[in-house]
Scaffold this motif. Structure first.
Motif, PDB file in Angstrom:
ATOM      1  N   GLU A 169       0.818  -1.212   0.000  1.00  0.00           N
ATOM      2  CA  GLU A 169       0.000   0.000   0.000  1.00  0.00           C
ATOM      3  C   GLU A 169       0.857   1.270   0.000  1.00  0.00           C
ATOM      4  OE1 GLU A 169      -3.238   0.257  -0.269  1.00  0.00           O
ATOM      5  OE2 GLU A 169      -3.707  -1.890  -0.178  1.00  0.00           O
ATOM      6  N   ASN A 170       1.833   1.322   0.906  1.00  0.00           N
ATOM      7  CA  ASN A 170       2.678   2.507   1.019  1.00  0.00           C
ATOM      8  C   ASN A 170       4.025   2.108   1.630  1.00  0.00           C
ATOM      9  OD1 ASN A 170       3.860   5.036   1.445  1.00  0.00           O
ATOM     10  ND2 ASN A 170       1.902   5.987   1.986  1.00  0.00           N
ATOM     11  N   PRO A 171       4.950   1.614   0.814  1.00  0.00           N
ATOM     12  CA  PRO A 171       6.218   1.125   1.357  1.00  0.00           C
ATOM     13  C   PRO A 171       7.062   2.218   2.022  1.00  0.00           C
ATOM     14  CG  PRO A 171       6.282   1.171  -1.043  1.00  0.00           C
ATOM     15  CD  PRO A 171       4.868   1.425  -0.638  1.00  0.00           C
ATOM     16  N   VAL A 172       6.950   3.451   1.539  1.00  0.00           N
ATOM     17  CA  VAL A 172       7.717   4.541   2.141  1.00  0.00           C
ATOM     18  C   VAL A 172       7.260   4.778   3.582  1.00  0.00           C
ATOM     19  CG1 VAL A 172       8.238   7.009   2.008  1.00  0.00           C
ATOM     20  CG2 VAL A 172       8.160   5.633  -0.087  1.00  0.00           C
ATOM     21  N   ALA A 173       5.945   4.820   3.791  1.00  0.00           N
ATOM     22  CA  ALA A 173       5.416   4.990   5.146  1.00  0.00           C
ATOM     23  C   ALA A 173       5.774   3.792   6.014  1.00  0.00           C
ATOM     24  CB  ALA A 173       3.903   5.174   5.093  1.00  0.00           C
ATOM     25  N   ALA A 174       5.710   2.589   5.442  1.00  0.00           N
ATOM     26  CA  ALA A 174       6.058   1.392   6.206  1.00  0.00           C
ATOM     27  C   ALA A 174       7.514   1.446   6.653  1.00  0.00           C
ATOM     28  CB  ALA A 174       5.808   0.145   5.367  1.00  0.00           C
ATOM     29  N   GLU A 175       8.394   1.854   5.755  1.00  0.00           N
ATOM     30  CA  GLU A 175       9.811   1.943   6.097  1.00  0.00           C
ATOM     31  C   GLU A 175      10.052   2.974   7.197  1.00  0.00           C
ATOM     32  OE1 GLU A 175      14.082   3.252   4.126  1.00  0.00           O
ATOM     33  OE2 GLU A 175      12.278   3.217   2.894  1.00  0.00           O
ATOM     34  N   LEU A 234       8.306   3.622   9.590  1.00  0.00           N
ATOM     35  CA  LEU A 234       7.853   3.087  10.875  1.00  0.00           C
ATOM     36  C   LEU A 234       8.644   1.856  11.296  1.00  0.00           C
ATOM     37  CD1 LEU A 234       4.072   3.492  10.153  1.00  0.00           C
ATOM     38  CD2 LEU A 234       5.394   4.807  11.788  1.00  0.00           C
ATOM     39  N   GLY A 235       9.731   1.590  10.601  1.00  0.00           N
ATOM     40  CA  GLY A 235      10.624   0.515  11.005  1.00  0.00           C
ATOM     41  C   GLY A 235      10.401  -0.817  10.326  1.00  0.00           C
ATOM     42  N   VAL A 236       9.509  -0.895   9.355  1.00  0.00           N
ATOM     43  CA  VAL A 236       9.269  -2.150   8.637  1.00  0.00           C
ATOM     44  C   VAL A 236      10.389  -2.372   7.623  1.00  0.00           C
ATOM     45  CG1 VAL A 236       7.716  -3.396   7.090  1.00  0.00           C
ATOM     46  CG2 VAL A 236       6.779  -1.993   8.926  1.00  0.00           C
ATOM     47  N   ASN A 237      10.985  -3.547   7.628  1.00  0.00           N
ATOM     48  CA  ASN A 237      11.997  -3.909   6.637  1.00  0.00           C
ATOM     49  C   ASN A 237      11.273  -4.312   5.353  1.00  0.00           C
ATOM     50  OD1 ASN A 237      14.017  -5.093   5.055  1.00  0.00           O
ATOM     51  ND2 ASN A 237      15.119  -5.875   6.846  1.00  0.00           N
ATOM     52  N   VAL A 238      11.066  -3.340   4.474  1.00  0.00           N
ATOM     53  CA  VAL A 238      10.240  -3.550   3.287  1.00  0.00           C
ATOM     54  C   VAL A 238      10.840  -4.620   2.388  1.00  0.00           C
ATOM     55  CG1 VAL A 238       9.282  -2.458   1.226  1.00  0.00           C
ATOM     56  CG2 VAL A 238       9.321  -1.215   3.390  1.00  0.00           C
TER      57      VAL A 238
END
Length: 424
Positions: free
Chosen positions: A247-253, A255-259
Protein backbone atom coordinates in the motif's frame (compact mmCIF):
# COMPACT_ATOMS: atom_id res chain seq x y z
CA UNK A 1 6.33 14.17 24.08
CA UNK A 2 4.21 11.52 22.44
CA UNK A 3 4.84 7.82 22.85
CA UNK A 4 6.47 6.02 19.90
CA UNK A 5 4.00 4.38 17.57
CA UNK A 6 4.40 0.84 16.35
CA UNK A 7 4.13 -0.18 12.71
CA UNK A 8 0.98 -2.09 13.51
CA UNK A 9 -0.73 0.89 15.10
CA UNK A 10 0.03 3.39 12.37
CA UNK A 11 -0.45 1.15 9.39
CA UNK A 12 -3.90 0.01 10.48
CA UNK A 13 -5.79 3.19 9.41
CA UNK A 14 -4.10 3.32 6.02
CA UNK A 15 -5.22 -0.23 5.27
CA UNK A 16 -8.66 -0.26 6.83
CA UNK A 17 -9.74 3.09 5.40
CA UNK A 18 -8.22 2.80 1.96
CA UNK A 19 -10.59 4.05 -0.76
CA UNK A 20 -12.70 1.40 -2.40
CA UNK A 21 -14.22 1.34 -5.83
CA UNK A 22 -17.61 -0.17 -5.11
CA UNK A 23 -19.13 -1.90 -2.12
CA UNK A 24 -17.88 -5.18 -0.73
CA UNK A 25 -20.56 -7.84 -0.44
CA UNK A 26 -21.30 -9.03 3.09
CA UNK A 27 -21.25 -12.78 3.72
CA UNK A 28 -25.08 -13.16 3.95
CA UNK A 29 -25.58 -11.25 0.70
CA UNK A 30 -22.86 -13.28 -0.99
CA UNK A 31 -24.50 -16.53 0.15
CA UNK A 32 -27.84 -15.33 -1.24
CA UNK A 33 -26.21 -14.52 -4.59
CA UNK A 34 -24.62 -17.99 -4.72
CA UNK A 35 -27.94 -19.64 -3.76
CA UNK A 36 -29.72 -17.62 -6.46
CA UNK A 37 -27.19 -18.65 -9.10
CA UNK A 38 -27.55 -22.30 -8.05
CA UNK A 39 -31.35 -22.07 -8.20
CA UNK A 40 -31.14 -20.57 -11.71
CA UNK A 41 -28.78 -23.37 -12.73
CA UNK A 42 -31.29 -25.89 -11.37
CA UNK A 43 -34.04 -24.34 -13.51
CA UNK A 44 -31.80 -24.60 -16.58
CA UNK A 45 -31.07 -28.25 -15.76
CA UNK A 46 -34.77 -29.06 -15.55
CA UNK A 47 -35.54 -27.25 -18.82
CA UNK A 48 -32.66 -28.70 -20.84
CA UNK A 49 -32.39 -32.14 -19.23
CA UNK A 50 -28.61 -31.68 -18.93
CA UNK A 51 -28.30 -33.42 -15.56
CA UNK A 52 -24.53 -33.47 -15.94
CA UNK A 53 -24.11 -29.77 -15.13
CA UNK A 54 -24.61 -30.37 -11.40
CA UNK A 55 -23.97 -34.06 -10.79
CA UNK A 56 -21.43 -35.29 -8.24
CA UNK A 57 -18.88 -36.41 -10.84
CA UNK A 58 -18.98 -33.02 -12.55
CA UNK A 59 -18.48 -31.17 -9.27
CA UNK A 60 -15.69 -33.50 -8.16
CA UNK A 61 -13.87 -32.90 -11.44
CA UNK A 62 -14.45 -29.16 -11.15
CA UNK A 63 -12.89 -29.16 -7.67
CA UNK A 64 -9.85 -31.04 -8.94
CA UNK A 65 -9.40 -28.58 -11.80
CA UNK A 66 -9.96 -25.56 -9.55
CA UNK A 67 -7.18 -26.49 -7.10
CA UNK A 68 -4.12 -25.63 -9.27
CA UNK A 69 -5.83 -22.43 -10.44
CA UNK A 70 -6.60 -21.49 -6.85
CA UNK A 71 -3.04 -22.21 -5.67
CA UNK A 72 -1.60 -20.09 -8.47
CA UNK A 73 -4.07 -17.33 -7.59
CA UNK A 74 -3.07 -17.51 -3.93
CA UNK A 75 0.54 -17.16 -4.99
CA UNK A 76 -0.32 -14.05 -6.97
CA UNK A 77 -2.25 -12.65 -4.00
CA UNK A 78 0.74 -12.99 -1.63
CA UNK A 79 3.09 -11.24 -4.05
CA UNK A 80 0.75 -8.45 -5.07
CA UNK A 81 -0.35 -7.69 -1.52
CA UNK A 82 3.33 -6.90 -0.94
CA UNK A 83 3.46 -4.73 -4.07
CA UNK A 84 5.10 -7.14 -6.55
CA UNK A 85 3.23 -8.10 -9.72
CA UNK A 86 3.82 -11.79 -10.43
CA UNK A 87 3.19 -12.60 -14.09
CA UNK A 88 5.69 -15.43 -13.63
CA UNK A 89 3.15 -17.70 -11.91
CA UNK A 90 2.95 -19.86 -15.03
CA UNK A 91 6.70 -20.45 -15.01
CA UNK A 92 6.72 -21.20 -11.30
CA UNK A 93 3.94 -23.75 -11.86
CA UNK A 94 6.03 -25.34 -14.62
CA UNK A 95 8.96 -25.64 -12.22
CA UNK A 96 6.60 -27.23 -9.68
CA UNK A 97 5.38 -29.83 -12.18
CA UNK A 98 8.89 -30.84 -13.21
CA UNK A 99 10.58 -30.88 -9.80
CA UNK A 100 7.58 -32.56 -8.19
CA UNK A 101 7.50 -35.40 -10.72
CA UNK A 102 11.30 -35.74 -10.77
CA UNK A 103 11.54 -36.18 -7.02
CA UNK A 104 8.24 -38.04 -6.78
CA UNK A 105 9.10 -40.98 -9.03
CA UNK A 106 12.44 -41.48 -7.24
CA UNK A 107 11.64 -40.91 -3.57
CA UNK A 108 7.86 -40.98 -3.27
CA UNK A 109 4.97 -38.55 -3.80
CA UNK A 110 5.27 -36.58 -0.55
CA UNK A 111 8.93 -35.90 -1.26
CA UNK A 112 7.78 -34.79 -4.70
CA UNK A 113 5.35 -32.35 -3.09
CA UNK A 114 8.13 -30.83 -0.97
CA UNK A 115 10.68 -30.62 -3.81
CA UNK A 116 8.09 -29.21 -6.23
CA UNK A 117 7.19 -26.54 -3.69
CA UNK A 118 10.91 -25.69 -3.36
CA UNK A 119 11.18 -25.51 -7.16
CA UNK A 120 8.42 -22.92 -7.22
CA UNK A 121 10.15 -21.03 -4.39
CA UNK A 122 13.33 -20.87 -6.50
CA UNK A 123 11.35 -19.24 -9.29
CA UNK A 124 9.89 -16.81 -6.76
CA UNK A 125 13.35 -16.04 -5.37
CA UNK A 126 14.64 -15.25 -8.86
CA UNK A 127 11.68 -12.95 -9.49
CA UNK A 128 12.29 -11.24 -6.14
CA UNK A 129 15.99 -10.64 -6.84
CA UNK A 130 15.29 -9.18 -10.27
CA UNK A 131 12.34 -6.97 -9.31
CA UNK A 132 13.10 -5.96 -5.71
CA UNK A 133 16.89 -5.74 -5.65
CA UNK A 134 17.49 -4.62 -9.24
CA UNK A 135 14.16 -2.84 -9.83
CA UNK A 136 13.53 -4.50 -13.19
CA UNK A 137 10.00 -4.04 -14.53
CA UNK A 138 7.78 -6.69 -12.90
CA UNK A 139 6.03 -7.68 -16.14
CA UNK A 140 9.30 -8.11 -18.02
CA UNK A 141 10.73 -10.23 -15.21
CA UNK A 142 7.62 -12.41 -15.00
CA UNK A 143 7.55 -13.07 -18.74
CA UNK A 144 11.27 -13.89 -18.67
CA UNK A 145 10.72 -16.41 -15.86
CA UNK A 146 7.92 -18.07 -17.83
CA UNK A 147 10.24 -18.46 -20.83
CA UNK A 148 13.19 -19.55 -18.68
CA UNK A 149 11.16 -22.17 -16.80
CA UNK A 150 9.83 -23.66 -20.03
CA UNK A 151 13.30 -23.79 -21.56
CA UNK A 152 14.94 -25.19 -18.42
CA UNK A 153 12.43 -28.04 -18.04
CA UNK A 154 12.70 -28.89 -21.75
CA UNK A 155 16.46 -29.17 -21.31
CA UNK A 156 16.33 -31.13 -18.05
CA UNK A 157 13.54 -33.58 -18.96
CA UNK A 158 15.57 -35.73 -21.41
CA UNK A 159 18.50 -35.83 -18.96
CA UNK A 160 16.34 -36.88 -16.02
CA UNK A 161 13.65 -39.10 -17.57
CA UNK A 162 15.03 -40.85 -20.64
CA UNK A 163 16.18 -44.37 -19.91
CA UNK A 164 13.64 -44.89 -17.14
CA UNK A 165 10.58 -47.08 -17.66
CA UNK A 166 7.74 -44.88 -18.92
CA UNK A 167 10.01 -41.85 -19.23
CA UNK A 168 10.84 -39.85 -22.35
CA UNK A 169 12.13 -36.43 -23.40
CA UNK A 170 8.69 -34.95 -22.71
CA UNK A 171 7.30 -37.18 -19.97
CA UNK A 172 8.40 -38.51 -16.61
CA UNK A 173 7.90 -42.06 -15.30
CA UNK A 174 4.72 -42.61 -13.30
CA UNK A 175 4.58 -41.20 -9.78
CA UNK A 176 2.92 -43.08 -6.93
CA UNK A 177 -0.46 -41.66 -5.84
CA UNK A 178 -0.80 -39.49 -2.74
CA UNK A 179 -4.09 -41.23 -2.05
CA UNK A 180 -7.72 -40.10 -2.02
CA UNK A 181 -10.47 -40.21 0.55
CA UNK A 182 -14.26 -40.34 0.45
CA UNK A 183 -16.42 -39.54 3.46
CA UNK A 184 -18.22 -42.87 4.00
CA UNK A 185 -21.99 -42.77 4.20
CA UNK A 186 -22.27 -39.05 3.48
CA UNK A 187 -20.90 -39.40 -0.06
CA UNK A 188 -23.33 -42.21 -0.95
CA UNK A 189 -26.28 -40.34 0.54
CA UNK A 190 -25.49 -37.15 -1.38
CA UNK A 191 -24.96 -39.12 -4.60
CA UNK A 192 -28.37 -40.82 -4.21
CA UNK A 193 -30.01 -37.46 -3.45
CA UNK A 194 -28.38 -35.89 -6.48
CA UNK A 195 -29.69 -38.71 -8.68
CA UNK A 196 -33.30 -37.86 -7.67
CA UNK A 197 -33.24 -34.82 -9.96
CA UNK A 198 -35.20 -32.63 -7.58
CA UNK A 199 -35.20 -28.88 -7.99
CA UNK A 200 -32.41 -27.13 -6.08
CA UNK A 201 -32.03 -29.86 -3.43
CA UNK A 202 -30.41 -32.31 -5.84
CA UNK A 203 -28.13 -29.57 -7.17
CA UNK A 204 -26.92 -28.70 -3.66
CA UNK A 205 -26.37 -32.42 -3.06
CA UNK A 206 -24.27 -32.59 -6.24
CA UNK A 207 -22.17 -29.61 -5.14
CA UNK A 208 -21.59 -30.96 -1.62
CA UNK A 209 -21.06 -34.49 -2.91
CA UNK A 210 -18.22 -33.30 -5.10
CA UNK A 211 -16.49 -31.95 -1.99
CA UNK A 212 -16.54 -35.28 -0.11
CA UNK A 213 -16.06 -37.83 -2.91
CA UNK A 214 -12.66 -39.04 -4.14
CA UNK A 215 -10.78 -36.04 -2.73
CA UNK A 216 -6.97 -35.91 -2.72
CA UNK A 217 -5.09 -35.08 0.47
CA UNK A 218 -3.37 -32.28 -1.44
CA UNK A 219 -6.81 -30.87 -2.29
CA UNK A 220 -7.57 -30.75 1.43
CA UNK A 221 -4.30 -28.86 2.04
CA UNK A 222 -5.08 -26.44 -0.78
CA UNK A 223 -8.57 -25.69 0.56
CA UNK A 224 -7.15 -25.12 4.04
CA UNK A 225 -4.67 -22.59 2.63
CA UNK A 226 -7.55 -20.23 1.70
CA UNK A 227 -8.64 -19.39 5.28
CA UNK A 228 -5.04 -19.69 6.46
CA UNK A 229 -3.97 -16.98 4.02
CA UNK A 230 -6.84 -14.73 5.11
CA UNK A 231 -5.97 -15.16 8.78
CA UNK A 232 -2.24 -14.54 8.30
CA UNK A 233 -2.60 -11.49 6.07
CA UNK A 234 -5.58 -9.84 7.78
CA UNK A 235 -5.36 -10.94 11.40
CA UNK A 236 -1.65 -10.91 12.31
CA UNK A 237 0.97 -8.15 12.69
CA UNK A 238 3.10 -9.97 10.11
CA UNK A 239 0.28 -9.76 7.55
CA UNK A 240 -0.40 -6.12 8.31
CA UNK A 241 3.24 -5.19 7.74
CA UNK A 242 3.35 -7.23 4.54
CA UNK A 243 0.22 -5.53 3.19
CA UNK A 244 1.60 -2.12 4.17
CA UNK A 245 4.50 -2.78 1.78
CA UNK A 246 1.98 -3.08 -1.04
CA UNK A 247 0.00 0.00 0.00
CA UNK A 248 2.68 2.51 1.02
CA UNK A 249 6.22 1.12 1.36
CA UNK A 250 7.72 4.54 2.14
CA UNK A 251 5.42 4.99 5.15
CA UNK A 252 6.06 1.39 6.21
CA UNK A 253 9.81 1.94 6.10
CA UNK A 254 9.51 5.15 8.12
CA UNK A 255 7.85 3.09 10.88
CA UNK A 256 10.62 0.51 11.00
CA UNK A 257 9.27 -2.15 8.64
CA UNK A 258 12.00 -3.91 6.64
CA UNK A 259 10.24 -3.55 3.29
CA UNK A 260 12.79 -5.59 1.34
CA UNK A 261 12.46 -8.51 3.75
CA UNK A 262 8.66 -8.60 3.55
CA UNK A 263 8.64 -8.27 -0.24
CA UNK A 264 11.17 -11.09 -0.55
CA UNK A 265 9.19 -13.35 1.79
CA UNK A 266 5.94 -12.63 -0.04
CA UNK A 267 7.34 -13.38 -3.50
CA UNK A 268 9.10 -16.57 -2.35
CA UNK A 269 5.86 -17.77 -0.72
CA UNK A 270 4.08 -16.80 -3.93
CA UNK A 271 6.41 -19.02 -5.94
CA UNK A 272 6.00 -21.87 -3.48
CA UNK A 273 2.20 -21.77 -3.75
CA UNK A 274 2.37 -21.68 -7.56
CA UNK A 275 4.85 -24.57 -7.44
CA UNK A 276 2.41 -26.49 -5.24
CA UNK A 277 -0.23 -25.94 -7.94
CA UNK A 278 2.20 -27.45 -10.44
CA UNK A 279 2.81 -30.41 -8.14
CA UNK A 280 -0.93 -31.02 -8.06
CA UNK A 281 -0.94 -31.28 -11.85
CA UNK A 282 1.97 -33.72 -12.07
CA UNK A 283 1.19 -35.93 -9.05
CA UNK A 284 -2.57 -35.74 -8.42
CA UNK A 285 -4.33 -34.70 -11.64
CA UNK A 286 -1.91 -36.84 -13.69
CA UNK A 287 0.62 -39.18 -12.05
CA UNK A 288 3.50 -37.91 -14.23
CA UNK A 289 5.13 -34.78 -15.62
CA UNK A 290 4.15 -33.89 -19.19
CA UNK A 291 5.49 -31.00 -21.22
CA UNK A 292 2.87 -28.23 -21.55
CA UNK A 293 0.98 -29.62 -18.56
CA UNK A 294 0.08 -26.24 -17.05
CA UNK A 295 -1.84 -25.08 -20.17
CA UNK A 296 -1.97 -21.45 -19.05
CA UNK A 297 -3.38 -22.17 -15.60
CA UNK A 298 -0.94 -19.72 -14.06
CA UNK A 299 -2.52 -16.92 -16.08
CA UNK A 300 -6.02 -18.10 -15.20
CA UNK A 301 -4.99 -18.15 -11.53
CA UNK A 302 -3.91 -14.53 -11.91
CA UNK A 303 -7.32 -13.77 -13.44
CA UNK A 304 -9.05 -15.53 -10.52
CA UNK A 305 -7.08 -13.37 -8.10
CA UNK A 306 -8.12 -10.18 -9.92
CA UNK A 307 -11.73 -11.36 -10.10
CA UNK A 308 -11.58 -11.93 -6.34
CA UNK A 309 -10.40 -8.33 -5.82
CA UNK A 310 -7.14 -9.49 -4.20
CA UNK A 311 -9.07 -11.30 -1.44
CA UNK A 312 -8.82 -15.06 -0.65
CA UNK A 313 -12.59 -15.67 -0.57
CA UNK A 314 -13.25 -14.00 -3.90
CA UNK A 315 -10.26 -15.81 -5.36
CA UNK A 316 -11.71 -19.17 -4.25
CA UNK A 317 -15.03 -18.37 -5.98
CA UNK A 318 -13.17 -17.34 -9.14
CA UNK A 319 -11.05 -20.50 -9.14
CA UNK A 320 -14.19 -22.60 -8.65
CA UNK A 321 -15.90 -20.86 -11.58
CA UNK A 322 -12.94 -21.36 -13.91
CA UNK A 323 -12.42 -24.94 -12.71
CA UNK A 324 -16.08 -25.70 -13.39
CA UNK A 325 -15.97 -24.35 -16.95
CA UNK A 326 -12.73 -26.27 -17.52
CA UNK A 327 -14.40 -29.48 -16.32
CA UNK A 328 -16.96 -29.18 -19.12
CA UNK A 329 -14.24 -30.34 -21.52
CA UNK A 330 -14.00 -33.67 -19.73
CA UNK A 331 -17.61 -34.59 -19.00
CA UNK A 332 -20.24 -34.26 -21.71
CA UNK A 333 -18.81 -30.95 -22.82
CA UNK A 334 -20.98 -30.15 -25.84
CA UNK A 335 -24.29 -30.96 -24.14
CA UNK A 336 -23.43 -29.13 -20.96
CA UNK A 337 -22.04 -26.03 -22.66
CA UNK A 338 -25.17 -25.86 -24.83
CA UNK A 339 -27.31 -25.93 -21.68
CA UNK A 340 -25.17 -23.22 -20.12
CA UNK A 341 -25.92 -20.96 -23.09
CA UNK A 342 -29.44 -20.74 -21.69
CA UNK A 343 -28.03 -19.96 -18.25
CA UNK A 344 -25.84 -17.25 -19.73
CA UNK A 345 -28.80 -15.73 -21.58
CA UNK A 346 -30.91 -15.66 -18.41
CA UNK A 347 -28.09 -14.06 -16.41
CA UNK A 348 -27.60 -11.40 -19.08
CA UNK A 349 -31.33 -10.60 -19.11
CA UNK A 350 -31.37 -10.33 -15.31
CA UNK A 351 -28.30 -8.10 -15.54
CA UNK A 352 -30.04 -5.88 -18.09
CA UNK A 353 -33.04 -5.46 -15.77
CA UNK A 354 -30.74 -4.59 -12.88
CA UNK A 355 -28.91 -1.99 -14.96
CA UNK A 356 -32.22 -0.50 -16.07
CA UNK A 357 -33.36 -0.22 -12.45
CA UNK A 358 -30.15 1.68 -11.73
CA UNK A 359 -30.94 3.95 -14.72
CA UNK A 360 -27.97 2.81 -16.77
CA UNK A 361 -30.05 2.53 -19.89
CA UNK A 362 -27.30 2.27 -22.51
CA UNK A 363 -25.51 -0.54 -20.68
CA UNK A 364 -28.86 -2.23 -20.06
CA UNK A 365 -29.74 -2.10 -23.77
CA UNK A 366 -26.37 -3.56 -24.81
CA UNK A 367 -26.63 -6.32 -22.20
CA UNK A 368 -30.17 -7.16 -23.30
CA UNK A 369 -29.11 -7.41 -26.95
CA UNK A 370 -26.20 -9.71 -26.07
CA UNK A 371 -28.55 -11.83 -23.94
CA UNK A 372 -31.02 -12.10 -26.82
CA UNK A 373 -28.25 -13.20 -29.19
CA UNK A 374 -27.05 -15.87 -26.76
CA UNK A 375 -30.63 -17.12 -26.35
CA UNK A 376 -31.03 -17.23 -30.13
CA UNK A 377 -27.84 -19.28 -30.33
CA UNK A 378 -29.24 -21.70 -27.75
CA UNK A 379 -32.69 -21.95 -29.38
CA UNK A 380 -31.32 -22.37 -32.91
CA UNK A 381 -28.86 -25.20 -32.19
CA UNK A 382 -28.80 -28.55 -30.48
CA UNK A 383 -25.10 -28.57 -29.61
CA UNK A 384 -22.04 -26.36 -29.81
CA UNK A 385 -18.82 -27.03 -31.75
CA UNK A 386 -16.00 -28.76 -29.90
CA UNK A 387 -13.80 -25.70 -30.45
CA UNK A 388 -16.25 -23.62 -28.41
CA UNK A 389 -16.17 -26.18 -25.60
CA UNK A 390 -12.36 -26.09 -25.53
CA UNK A 391 -12.34 -22.28 -25.48
CA UNK A 392 -15.03 -21.94 -22.79
CA UNK A 393 -12.66 -21.54 -19.77
CA UNK A 394 -10.73 -18.76 -21.49
CA UNK A 395 -13.83 -16.98 -22.77
CA UNK A 396 -15.36 -17.09 -19.28
CA UNK A 397 -12.10 -15.67 -17.88
CA UNK A 398 -12.29 -12.66 -20.22
CA UNK A 399 -16.01 -12.08 -19.69
CA UNK A 400 -15.82 -12.29 -15.89
CA UNK A 401 -12.87 -9.90 -15.75
CA UNK A 402 -14.63 -7.44 -18.05
CA UNK A 403 -17.82 -7.50 -15.94
CA UNK A 404 -15.98 -7.19 -12.61
CA UNK A 405 -13.50 -4.48 -13.65
CA UNK A 406 -15.51 -1.60 -12.17
CA UNK A 407 -15.32 -2.83 -8.56
CA UNK A 408 -11.65 -3.76 -8.46
CA UNK A 409 -9.03 -2.11 -6.29
CA UNK A 410 -5.47 -3.39 -6.36
CA UNK A 411 -2.91 -2.50 -3.65
CA UNK A 412 -1.85 1.12 -4.19
CA UNK A 413 1.87 0.46 -4.68
CA UNK A 414 1.42 -2.73 -6.70
CA UNK A 415 4.07 -2.93 -9.41
CA UNK A 416 5.71 0.36 -8.44
CA UNK A 417 9.53 0.49 -8.08
CA UNK A 418 10.88 0.96 -4.57
CA UNK A 419 14.32 1.87 -3.25
CA UNK A 420 15.30 1.76 0.39
CA UNK A 421 15.32 5.26 1.87
CA UNK A 422 13.54 6.87 -1.10
CA UNK A 423 11.16 8.74 1.23
CA UNK A 424 13.93 10.63 3.00
Amino acid sequence: MTAPTTATDVNQPSLEHAPQTGRRLSLPVLMLVIAGALALTSIVRLITGADGITNVSQMSTALQLAVPIGLAGLGGLWAERAGVVNIGLEGMMILGTWFGAWAGFQWGPWTGVLVGLIGGCLGGLLHAIVTITFNVNHIVSGVAINILALGATRYLAPLAFEGHQGGSAKQSPAVESLGHFTVPGLSDWLTDLNAKGWFFVSDIAGLLGGLVTDVSWLTLIAVALIPATWWILWRTPFGLRLRSCGENPVAAESLGVNVYKYKYLAVIISGGLAGLGGVFLSIVANPFYLEGQTSGRGYIGLAAMIFGNWMPGGLAIGAGLFGYTDSLNLRGGSTNVHALLLLGALLLIIGAVWLAIRKKYVQAAVTLVVGALVFAWYAGTNEVPSQVVAATPYVVTLVVLALSAQRLRMPKANGMPYRKGQGK
